[in-house]
Design a protein around this motif. Structure first.
Motif, PDB file in Angstrom:
ATOM      1  N   GLY A 169       7.585  12.617  14.041  1.00 38.74           N
ATOM      2  CA  GLY A 169       6.844  11.332  14.725  1.00 38.74           C
ATOM      3  C   GLY A 169       5.690  11.468  14.413  1.00 38.74           C
ATOM      4  O   GLY A 169       5.059  10.469  13.883  1.00 38.74           O
ATOM      5  N   ARG A 170       4.819  12.572  14.184  1.00 36.47           N
ATOM      6  CA  ARG A 170       3.277  12.518  13.746  1.00 36.47           C
ATOM      7  C   ARG A 170       3.429  12.310  12.294  1.00 36.47           C
ATOM      8  O   ARG A 170       2.506  11.525  11.965  1.00 36.47           O
ATOM      9  N   GLN A 171       4.378  12.493  11.442  1.00 33.53           N
ATOM     10  CA  GLN A 171       4.267  12.120  10.162  1.00 33.53           C
ATOM     11  C   GLN A 171       4.582  10.568  10.065  1.00 33.53           C
ATOM     12  O   GLN A 171       3.896   9.833   9.219  1.00 33.53           O
ATOM     13  N   ILE A 172       5.536  10.148  10.721  1.00 30.67           N
ATOM     14  CA  ILE A 172       5.760   8.778  10.723  1.00 30.67           C
ATOM     15  C   ILE A 172       4.444   7.997  11.230  1.00 30.67           C
ATOM     16  O   ILE A 172       3.962   6.681  10.846  1.00 30.67           O
ATOM     17  N   LYS A 173       3.970   8.395  12.318  1.00 23.59           N
ATOM     18  CA  LYS A 173       2.521   7.659  12.968  1.00 23.59           C
ATOM     19  C   LYS A 173       1.512   7.704  11.745  1.00 23.59           C
ATOM     20  O   LYS A 173       0.749   6.742  11.770  1.00 23.59           O
ATOM     21  N   ASP A 174       1.425   8.945  10.849  1.00 25.19           N
ATOM     22  CA  ASP A 174       0.332   8.729   9.945  1.00 25.19           C
ATOM     23  C   ASP A 174       0.726   7.878   8.715  1.00 25.19           C
ATOM     24  O   ASP A 174      -0.328   7.479   8.297  1.00 25.19           O
ATOM     25  N   ALA A 175       1.993   7.486   8.628  1.00 26.01           N
ATOM     26  CA  ALA A 175       2.213   6.637   7.622  1.00 26.01           C
ATOM     27  C   ALA A 175       2.217   5.122   7.790  1.00 26.01           C
ATOM     28  O   ALA A 175       2.131   4.521   6.972  1.00 26.01           O
ATOM     29  N   LEU A 176       2.403   4.843   9.058  1.00 23.66           N
ATOM     30  CA  LEU A 176       2.554   3.601   9.599  1.00 23.66           C
ATOM     31  C   LEU A 176       1.104   2.677   9.241  1.00 23.66           C
ATOM     32  O   LEU A 176       1.350   1.530   8.722  1.00 23.66           O
ATOM     33  N   PRO A 177       0.122   3.104   9.061  1.00 20.32           N
ATOM     34  CA  PRO A 177      -1.212   2.391   8.771  1.00 20.32           C
ATOM     35  C   PRO A 177      -0.973   1.915   7.261  1.00 20.32           C
ATOM     36  O   PRO A 177      -1.249   0.580   6.752  1.00 20.32           O
ATOM     37  N   GLU A 178      -0.403   2.596   6.312  1.00 23.42           N
ATOM     38  CA  GLU A 178      -0.081   2.314   4.968  1.00 23.42           C
ATOM     39  C   GLU A 178       1.020   1.342   4.835  1.00 23.42           C
ATOM     40  O   GLU A 178       0.876   0.463   4.291  1.00 23.42           O
ATOM     41  N   ILE A 179       2.060   1.672   5.582  1.00 19.95           N
ATOM     42  CA  ILE A 179       3.292   0.857   5.566  1.00 19.95           C
ATOM     43  C   ILE A 179       2.985  -0.578   6.191  1.00 19.95           C
ATOM     44  O   ILE A 179       3.296  -1.738   5.439  1.00 19.95           O
ATOM     45  N   ILE A 180       2.441  -0.592   7.517  1.00 21.43           N
ATOM     46  CA  ILE A 180       2.238  -2.044   8.057  1.00 21.43           C
ATOM     47  C   ILE A 180       1.004  -2.377   7.745  1.00 21.43           C
ATOM     48  O   ILE A 180       0.853  -3.780   7.484  1.00 21.43           O
ATOM     49  N   GLY A 181      -0.068  -1.759   7.939  1.00 19.24           N
ATOM     50  CA  GLY A 181      -1.394  -2.106   7.742  1.00 19.24           C
ATOM     51  C   GLY A 181      -1.560  -2.583   6.213  1.00 19.24           C
ATOM     52  O   GLY A 181      -2.490  -3.685   6.321  1.00 19.24           O
ATOM     53  N   LYS A 182      -1.216  -2.027   5.529  1.00 22.15           N
ATOM     54  CA  LYS A 182      -1.397  -2.367   3.827  1.00 22.15           C
ATOM     55  C   LYS A 182      -0.179  -2.737   3.193  1.00 22.15           C
ATOM     56  O   LYS A 182      -0.148  -2.809   2.054  1.00 22.15           O
ATOM     57  N   ASN A 183       0.849  -3.290   3.974  1.00 18.96           N
ATOM     58  CA  ASN A 183       2.046  -3.793   3.398  1.00 18.96           C
ATOM     59  C   ASN A 183       2.583  -2.742   2.402  1.00 18.96           C
ATOM     60  O   ASN A 183       2.922  -3.427   1.307  1.00 18.96           O
ATOM     61  N   CYS A 184       2.411  -1.572   2.564  1.00 20.92           N
ATOM     62  CA  CYS A 184       2.839  -0.682   1.619  1.00 20.92           C
ATOM     63  C   CYS A 184       2.452  -0.774   0.100  1.00 20.92           C
ATOM     64  O   CYS A 184       3.284  -0.746  -0.849  1.00 20.92           O
ATOM     65  N   LYS A 185       1.349  -1.105   0.027  1.00 23.70           N
ATOM     66  CA  LYS A 185       0.745  -1.407  -1.318  1.00 23.70           C
ATOM     67  C   LYS A 185       0.819  -0.267  -2.320  1.00 23.70           C
ATOM     68  O   LYS A 185       0.873  -0.585  -3.680  1.00 23.70           O
ATOM     69  N   ALA A 186       0.886   0.870  -1.742  1.00 22.40           N
ATOM     70  CA  ALA A 186       0.996   2.017  -2.590  1.00 22.40           C
ATOM     71  C   ALA A 186       2.254   2.443  -2.860  1.00 22.40           C
ATOM     72  O   ALA A 186       2.495   3.525  -3.682  1.00 22.40           O
ATOM     73  N   CYS A 187       3.156   1.640  -2.480  1.00 21.02           N
ATOM     74  CA  CYS A 187       4.657   2.027  -2.503  1.00 21.02           C
ATOM     75  C   CYS A 187       5.263   1.859  -3.899  1.00 21.02           C
ATOM     76  O   CYS A 187       4.956   0.614  -4.513  1.00 21.02           O
ATOM     77  N   ASP A 188       6.056   2.296  -4.437  1.00 18.78           N
ATOM     78  CA  ASP A 188       6.880   2.075  -5.512  1.00 18.78           C
ATOM     79  C   ASP A 188       7.952   1.040  -5.169  1.00 18.78           C
ATOM     80  O   ASP A 188       8.154   0.871  -3.909  1.00 18.78           O
ATOM     81  N   ASN A 189       8.821   0.533  -5.955  1.00 20.28           N
ATOM     82  CA  ASN A 189       9.864  -0.417  -5.741  1.00 20.28           C
ATOM     83  C   ASN A 189      10.836   0.119  -4.484  1.00 20.28           C
ATOM     84  O   ASN A 189      11.340  -0.660  -3.731  1.00 20.28           O
ATOM     85  N   LYS A 190      11.350   1.200  -5.048  1.00 16.85           N
ATOM     86  CA  LYS A 190      12.392   1.873  -4.156  1.00 16.85           C
ATOM     87  C   LYS A 190      11.664   2.200  -2.878  1.00 16.85           C
ATOM     88  O   LYS A 190      12.552   1.985  -1.831  1.00 16.85           O
TER      89      LYS A 190
END
Length: 102
Positions: free
Chosen positions: A49-70
């Protein structure tokens, strides 16, 4: 090749959650609900849960800009699952972690 940033490790936690959601836990969503409530500061967090919470700003807040296609594809699948099964929670997550300035 550069080492993966910490956010990739956190993103892995979301992929694990997706695997759990698509597996046997799908029938009893207690674990998934616990992780979602943790992300909203409405329940205690375990390590995942803590890891998910830490990742959500990148995924939701930044629209996963640092993510690759997969990773982006997996993030979209997770988002669709939460939107369909827990629409009110999804709206709360977007309010909490979304950032229109990014």
């Amino acid at each position: 090749m550069a080492p993966f940033p910490q956010s990739w490790l956190q993103f892995g936690a979301l992929l694990l959650l997706l695997a759990l959601v698509q597996g046997q836990i799908l029938n009893g969503n207690v674990y998934v609900e616990k992780q979602l409530l943790c992300a909203l500061d409405r329940a205690p967090c375990d390590n995942l849960g803590r890891q998910i919470k830490d990742a959500l700003p990148e995924i939701i807040g930044k629209n996963c800009k640092a993510c690759d296609n997969k990773q982006l594809s997996n993030a979209k699948r997770i988002a669709r699952f939460v939107q369909n099964k827990y629409p009110n929670v999804w709206n709360d997550l977007v309010r909490k972690y979304g950032n229109p300035t990014n």
